[in-house]
Design a protein around this motif. Structure first.
Motif, PDB file in Angstrom:
ATOM      1  N   THR A 188       0.883  -1.233   0.112  1.00 47.72           N
ATOM      2  CA  THR A 188       0.028  -0.021  -0.118  1.00 47.72           C
ATOM      3  C   THR A 188       0.835   1.229  -0.032  1.00 47.72           C
ATOM      4  OG1 THR A 188      -2.007  -0.910   1.252  1.00 47.72           O
ATOM      5  CG2 THR A 188      -1.725   1.314   1.273  1.00 47.72           C
ATOM      6  N   LEU A 189       1.994   0.981   0.942  1.00 45.21           N
ATOM      7  CA  LEU A 189       2.805   2.433   0.695  1.00 45.21           C
ATOM      8  C   LEU A 189       3.522   2.643  -0.534  1.00 45.21           C
ATOM      9  CD1 LEU A 189       4.503   4.594   2.067  1.00 45.21           C
ATOM     10  CD2 LEU A 189       5.990   2.894   2.871  1.00 45.21           C
ATOM     11  N   ALA A 190       3.721   1.753  -1.096  1.00 45.92           N
ATOM     12  CA  ALA A 190       4.449   1.805  -2.726  1.00 45.92           C
ATOM     13  C   ALA A 190       3.455   2.400  -3.477  1.00 45.92           C
ATOM     14  CB  ALA A 190       5.161   0.523  -3.131  1.00 45.92           C
ATOM     15  N   GLN A 191       2.175   1.934  -3.538  1.00 44.82           N
ATOM     16  CA  GLN A 191       0.979   2.418  -4.248  1.00 44.82           C
ATOM     17  C   GLN A 191       0.939   3.828  -3.916  1.00 44.82           C
ATOM     18  OE1 GLN A 191      -2.115  -0.203  -3.659  1.00 44.82           O
ATOM     19  NE2 GLN A 191      -1.268  -2.141  -4.625  1.00 44.82           N
ATOM     20  N   ARG A 192       1.000   4.110  -2.773  1.00 46.36           N
ATOM     21  CA  ARG A 192       0.565   5.568  -2.294  1.00 46.36           C
ATOM     22  C   ARG A 192       1.759   6.375  -2.896  1.00 46.36           C
ATOM     23  NH1 ARG A 192      -3.791   6.808   0.702  1.00 46.36           N
ATOM     24  NH2 ARG A 192      -4.890   4.838   1.620  1.00 46.36           N
ATOM     25  N   LEU A 193       3.090   6.082  -2.614  1.00 43.99           N
ATOM     26  CA  LEU A 193       4.014   6.825  -3.172  1.00 43.99           C
ATOM     27  C   LEU A 193       4.025   7.038  -4.546  1.00 43.99           C
ATOM     28  CD1 LEU A 193       6.874   5.263  -0.924  1.00 43.99           C
ATOM     29  CD2 LEU A 193       5.963   7.585  -0.850  1.00 43.99           C
ATOM     30  N   GLY A 194       3.724   5.941  -5.521  1.00 40.44           N
ATOM     31  CA  GLY A 194       3.543   6.002  -6.870  1.00 40.44           C
ATOM     32  C   GLY A 194       2.508   7.133  -7.188  1.00 40.44           C
ATOM     33  N   ALA A 225      11.643  12.119   1.306  1.00 45.18           N
ATOM     34  CA  ALA A 225      10.988  12.573   2.549  1.00 45.18           C
ATOM     35  C   ALA A 225       9.637  13.186   1.974  1.00 45.18           C
ATOM     36  CB  ALA A 225      12.093  13.541   3.128  1.00 45.18           C
ATOM     37  N   LYS A 226       9.796  14.013   0.783  1.00 46.04           N
ATOM     38  CA  LYS A 226       8.692  14.928   0.244  1.00 46.04           C
ATOM     39  C   LYS A 226       7.639  13.937  -0.021  1.00 46.04           C
ATOM     40  CE  LYS A 226      11.574  18.482  -1.700  1.00 46.04           C
ATOM     41  NZ  LYS A 226      11.846  19.273  -2.859  1.00 46.04           N
ATOM     42  N   ALA A 227       7.851  12.960  -0.889  1.00 48.53           N
ATOM     43  CA  ALA A 227       6.863  11.847  -1.112  1.00 48.53           C
ATOM     44  C   ALA A 227       6.015  11.528   0.263  1.00 48.53           C
ATOM     45  CB  ALA A 227       7.193  10.846  -1.772  1.00 48.53           C
ATOM     46  N   LEU A 228       6.908  10.994   1.118  1.00 49.65           N
ATOM     47  CA  LEU A 228       6.344  10.507   2.492  1.00 49.65           C
ATOM     48  C   LEU A 228       5.350  11.524   3.052  1.00 49.65           C
ATOM     49  CD1 LEU A 228       8.992   8.568   4.663  1.00 49.65           C
ATOM     50  CD2 LEU A 228       6.850   7.742   3.595  1.00 49.65           C
ATOM     51  N   ALA A 229       5.694  12.837   3.076  1.00 53.27           N
ATOM     52  CA  ALA A 229       4.869  13.865   3.750  1.00 53.27           C
ATOM     53  C   ALA A 229       3.708  14.158   2.917  1.00 53.27           C
ATOM     54  CB  ALA A 229       5.593  15.269   3.602  1.00 53.27           C
ATOM     55  N   ALA A 230       3.739  13.913   1.543  1.00 56.26           N
ATOM     56  CA  ALA A 230       2.566  13.976   0.532  1.00 56.26           C
ATOM     57  C   ALA A 230       1.595  12.831   0.840  1.00 56.26           C
ATOM     58  CB  ALA A 230       2.971  14.100  -0.742  1.00 56.26           C
ATOM     59  N   VAL A 231       2.299  11.727   1.086  1.00 55.79           N
ATOM     60  CA  VAL A 231       1.175  10.518   1.137  1.00 55.79           C
ATOM     61  C   VAL A 231       0.403  10.349   2.666  1.00 55.79           C
ATOM     62  CG1 VAL A 231       1.467   7.904   1.695  1.00 55.79           C
ATOM     63  CG2 VAL A 231       2.689   8.772  -0.290  1.00 55.79           C
ATOM     64  N   LEU A 232       1.291  11.069   3.554  1.00 50.10           N
ATOM     65  CA  LEU A 232       0.750  11.045   4.975  1.00 50.10           C
ATOM     66  C   LEU A 232      -0.026  12.431   5.019  1.00 50.10           C
ATOM     67  CD1 LEU A 232       3.599   9.824   7.184  1.00 50.10           C
ATOM     68  CD2 LEU A 232       1.732   8.568   6.414  1.00 50.10           C
ATOM     69  N   ASP A 233      -0.291  13.177   4.252  1.00 48.99           N
ATOM     70  CA  ASP A 233      -0.745  14.486   4.275  1.00 48.99           C
ATOM     71  C   ASP A 233      -0.484  15.309   5.390  1.00 48.99           C
ATOM     72  OD1 ASP A 233      -2.369  16.859   3.437  1.00 48.99           O
ATOM     73  OD2 ASP A 233      -4.298  15.844   4.296  1.00 48.99           O
TER      74      ASP A 233
END
Length: 307
Positions: free
Chosen positions: A23-29, A67-75
């Motif tokens: 799920t994390l990989a999909q959300r990062l994508g 790190a930017k992508a993690l912040a975007a995924v977690l809003d």
């Protein structure tokens, strides 16, 4: 030493958004950051333990973007600390608001009031820098704290970070220890210009980000520069791969490949040839000596078909 426990609703919030690696990989994508299984697993474990994640790799391979992508995924907010030689607590953690303290002293004197030292050195007089802002983030999700290019800082700064990395806390002499109620998700990046201290590495999970394969790089380029044809993306990815295999001192990263194709598209280039390379080489190679190496080898070699 066990990692600090996430309090409040933070653990549930993170668990709901990223229940597993896939799920994390999909959300990062979904935010245009493509990961392989190894990187996705490291990021997932870092999120869920939680434990700081140290990302190393050549410049431009996507460490900061992770790190930017993690912040975007977690809003959740991304709080970035850019390291440099000589950085200290005043730039990284806090400093006292001396003009405000002085004003308070003058007002107290004018009113005939007595001020204690504790009155002047309290939370209201703190100027909060990135590390303190990340620790005091109120949630409900933890902030993402990016300590970027930690290898540019010195050994003293690494030692200064150890309390934060181990316990999600910092000590301010005049106030005491400040502990995070929502420990931040900490990502450290390093271009490996020097070795980091073992004490830092022991407190972190570790992942080395390598250059992507040409096929993966094509996908990354087309996601980041919308409208890019597959043919042009393939040409650019192959040319960049050849540059990395050459004798250049600063091999171009994915970021440079994206810059290059953005410049090509701006100029209306639909097919990469020696003339187009010559006009835009400064978009992908940022050092004159490296450009000379590539030109001496022949620009036609970069755009030849096949290997």
């Amino acid at each position: 030493m066990s990692p600090p426990e996430v309090t409040g609703d933070a653990a549930g919030e993170v668990r709901q958004l990223v229940p597993d690696v896939e799920t994390l990989a999909q959300r990062l994508g979904g935010v245009d950051y493509l990961v392989d299984e190894g990187l996705a697993t490291s990021m997932f474990v870092s999120l869920r333990l939680p434990q700081p994640l140290l990302l190393e790799g050549e410049a431009g391979v996507g460490k900061t973007e992770a790190a930017k992508a993690l912040a975007a995924v977690l809003d959740t907010p991304l709080i970035r600390l850019q390291c440099y030689e000589g950085i200290d607590a005043a730039e990284a953690l806090y400093e006292w608001n001396y003009p405000r303290q002085l004003l308070s002293i003058r007002l107290a004197d004018a009113g005939g009031e007595a001020l204690r030292e504790d009155d002047l050195f309290g939370p209201d007089y703190l100027i909060r820098r990135p590390l303190l802002r990340a620790l005091e983030h109120p949630g409900p999700r933890p902030a993402v704290l990016l300590v970027d290019e930690i290898d540019r800082a010195d050994d003293d700064f690494e030692a200064f970070l150890l309390e934060l990395l181990a316990d999600a806390s910092v000590t301010i002499p005049e106030i005491g220890t400040i502990r995070a109620t929502h420990p931040p998700i900490i990502v450290l990046t390093s271009n490996r210009t020097r070795d980091l201290h073992d004490a830092v590495k022991r407190r972190c999970l570790y992942h080395w980000i390598d250059y992507p394969s040409p096929r993966r790089e094509v996908e990354i380029i087309r996601r980041r520069v919308k409208g890019t044809s597959e043919a042009l993306a393939v040409q650019v990815a192959n040319a960049v791969s050849r540059m990395r295999d050459s004798d250049v001192q600063k091999p171009p990263g994915v970021a440079e490949a994206i810059d290059w194709i953005a410049a090509l598209r701006l100029l209306g280039v639909e097919r990469l040839d020696a003339a187009a390379v010559d006009r835009t080489l400064g978009s992908v190679l940022k050092y004159g000596d490296d450009q000379e190496v590539i030109r001496a080898a022949g620009l036609e070699q970069l755009v030849r078909s096949g290997d």
